[in-house]
Scaffold this motif. Structure first.
Motif, short mmCIF file in Angstrom:
data_model
loop_
_atom_site.label_atom_id
_atom_site.label_comp_id
_atom_site.label_asym_id
_atom_site.label_seq_id
_atom_site.Cartn_x
_atom_site.Cartn_y
_atom_site.Cartn_z
N ASP A 21 0.83 -1.21 0.00
CA ASP A 21 0.00 0.00 0.00
C ASP A 21 0.86 1.25 0.00
O ASP A 21 1.98 1.22 0.51
N GLY A 56 2.54 4.45 1.29
CA GLY A 56 2.86 4.91 2.64
C GLY A 56 3.23 3.82 3.62
O GLY A 56 3.48 4.08 4.80
N ILE A 57 3.30 2.57 3.15
CA ILE A 57 3.58 1.48 4.08
C ILE A 57 5.08 1.43 4.45
O ILE A 57 5.47 0.94 5.49
N ASP A 110 -0.64 -2.63 9.28
CA ASP A 110 -1.62 -1.58 9.49
C ASP A 110 -0.86 -0.27 9.64
O ASP A 110 0.04 -0.16 10.46
N GLN A 111 -1.24 0.71 8.82
CA GLN A 111 -0.51 1.99 8.86
C GLN A 111 -0.62 2.69 10.20
O GLN A 111 0.20 3.52 10.54
N HIS A 112 -1.64 2.34 10.96
CA HIS A 112 -1.81 2.97 12.26
C HIS A 112 -1.00 2.27 13.34
O HIS A 112 -0.90 2.71 14.46
N ARG A 121 5.40 -3.88 10.65
CA ARG A 121 5.35 -4.13 9.21
C ARG A 121 5.84 -5.55 8.96
O ARG A 121 6.82 -5.98 9.57
#
Ligand code: TYD
Ligand code: MG
Length: 455
Positions: free
Chosen positions: A100, A102-103, A242-244, A248
């Motif tokens: 995705d 911005g990951i 999850d970006q939040h 990773r």
């Protein structure tokens, strides 16, 4: 001016058609044809694969005569990364890394500069300016005079500078921004992505350096562009999470030089990515002790067993059809497990909403975690906490039987290492259990036995 000819290309298999059709005649899939401009010159689609002795001899060869020299791998010294690559980055390999926006794909690739300070790296940026790349590199502490940045999207220019420079490693950020001037369609189109990758494949194999292609993903989570891209490359890596959350996961879904499905776990910090060498500890660190609906499973990710918490919440449906939500777990499989619980164990789930969540942003698709999901759901339904010192391992069949799973021993060792006291495993796997001093191993045949033991 002559009218531009158009044609239709299947996004899945690359099959071409002169007019639009609902179904691709190549792969049979629906709604996959997209319009593209006709390319002006037709060239060989994919460069021929070099032979073991670098193209000098193209005759069939006895297996014993194939030379095995020259298998060199670049070691980054980051255990999590090297393992996913199959113990280092293979020379002459074409690797695709997708995820995705911005990951952290560009971050991971830029950090190679810090981990390989002796190697010359050609970083081609098609999305960001040289300044932006430098800004990131400074933030990550990449300060090497062998890290070269090139803001270019023309494949021919990239190939010729790679031929001149002969770097130790090439990064293309991203493959969707490249174009070949001899092809009319726009960058990012099926043809451009495929043909650009073909040119890079051929220079990668000829000059024997590893190349990383950063790739975008579609809304559905698959790599944007033609499906053939995945067949052309040697490894397909997904960078997920999850970006939040800070975690990773780098997952090799295809690897011609190592185990598929191997994962590497990282934490995204201000100063870049930090490897997490014991993921089980991290995934269990926020466990809710004493609450109902929580269990621990052991999933085999590539060669490594990882302990993960499963959380379930079962509440009575206030109106209409009951809701089912699965995060990090296959939705269809959850439906099946709920049906088994209802039919075989008599749990009235058809009047309840069920939410299942794999903690820590992990995605599990191994059937060996079924038992943990089932117990978490039953625990929340009955509002009885499951035993916190127990790890659950086993696949569940449609008749409510507990089925055997592969590789029990490494899973049990991991459970013991993390201080678990008991493991519930399929009865027919019991003979594979190693002798462990502080872990009691219990075999079960049916779902009912598991629920008796845990709740
Ligand atoms: P990036 O590598 O640009 O993502 P991608 O190439 O996959 O689109 O990383 C984007 C995010 O990572 C951005 O929101 C900022 C964050 N980040 C950090 O938290 N720490 C760092 O050291 C860096 C470079 C980025
Ligand atoms: Mg990027």
């Amino acid at each position: 001016m002559a009218k531009k000819k158009t044609r239709y290309v299947c996004q899945e298999c690359g099959h071409e058609a002169p007019r639009w059709m609902g179904q691709c005649t190549g792969c049979g899939q629906w709604n996959t044809l997209v319009e593209e401009a006709q390319r002006s010159k037709v060239k060989a689609r994919v460069a021929p694969r070099p032979t073991a002795n670098d193209g000098q001899d193209r005759r069939p060869m006895a297996l014993q005569d194939v030379p095995m020299t020259g298998e060199v791998r670049l070691h980054t010294g980051v255990g999590e990364f090297d393992r996913v690559m199959g113990n280092g980055i293979m020379q002459g390999s074409l690797n695709l890394i997708a995820g995705d926006p911005g990951i952290g794909k560009s971050t991971l690739m830029t950090e190679l500069g810090r981990h390989l300070p002796q190697s010359s790296i050609l970083y081609v940026t098609g999305e960001e300016s040289l300044k932006q790349v430098k800004h990131r590199a400074q933030r990550l502490g990449v300060d090497s005079d062998t890290f070269f940045v090139f803001a270019e999207t023309n494949v021919e220019a990239i190939v010729s500078s790679a031929q001149r420079m002969k770097p130790d490693l090439v990064v293309i950020d991203s493959i969707q921004t490249l174009y070949r001037p001899d092809i009319e369609s726009a960058p990012g189109s099926v043809t451009q992505v495929r043909e650009s990758a073909a040119s890079l494949l051929s220079v990668t194999k000829d000059l024997n350096f590893p190349t990383f292609l950063v790739g975008h993903v579609t809304k559905k989570g698959t790599i944007a562009g033609p499906r053939v891209l995945e067949h052309m490359v040697d490894t397909v890596l997904y960078f997920e999470g999850d970006q939040h959350h800070a975690y990773r996961i780098l997952r090799a879904v295809k690897n011609r030089f190592g185990a598929a499905n191997e994962i590497g776990v990282f934490q995204m910090l201000e100063s870049g990515l930090k490897e997490v060498s014991n993921p089980s500890e991290i995934f269990l660190s926020e466990r809710s002790y004493g609450a109902s609906g929580s269990t621990v499973v052991c999933s085999l990710e590539g060669s490594r067993p990882v302990l993960v918490e499963i959380q379930a919440l079962v509440t009575s449906t206030s109106y209409g059809t009951p809701q089912r939500t699965a995060t990090g777990f296959d939705y269809g499989r959850l439906q099946m497990l709920l049906a088994v619980l209802e039919k075989r164990e008599g749990l009235g789930l058809s009047t309840h909403d069920v939410f299942v969540n794999v903690a820590g942003g992990m995605r599990l698709d191994e059937p060996a975690v079924d038992l943990g999901v089932i117990v978490a759901v039953a625990s929340s339904f009955r509002d009885i906490p499951a035993d916190t010192g127990t790890v659950l391992i086993g696949e569940v069949g449609l008749n409510g039987e507990v089925r055997t799973i592969g590789q029990l021993a490494p899973r049990l060792r991991e459970a013991e290492k993390l201080g678990f006291e008991r493991a519930i495993v399929p009865q027919r796997n019991l003979d594979q259990a190693p002798n462990l001093s502080s872990l009691e191993v219990k075999g079960v045949r049916r779902l009912a036995d598991v629920l008796d033991l845990t709740l």
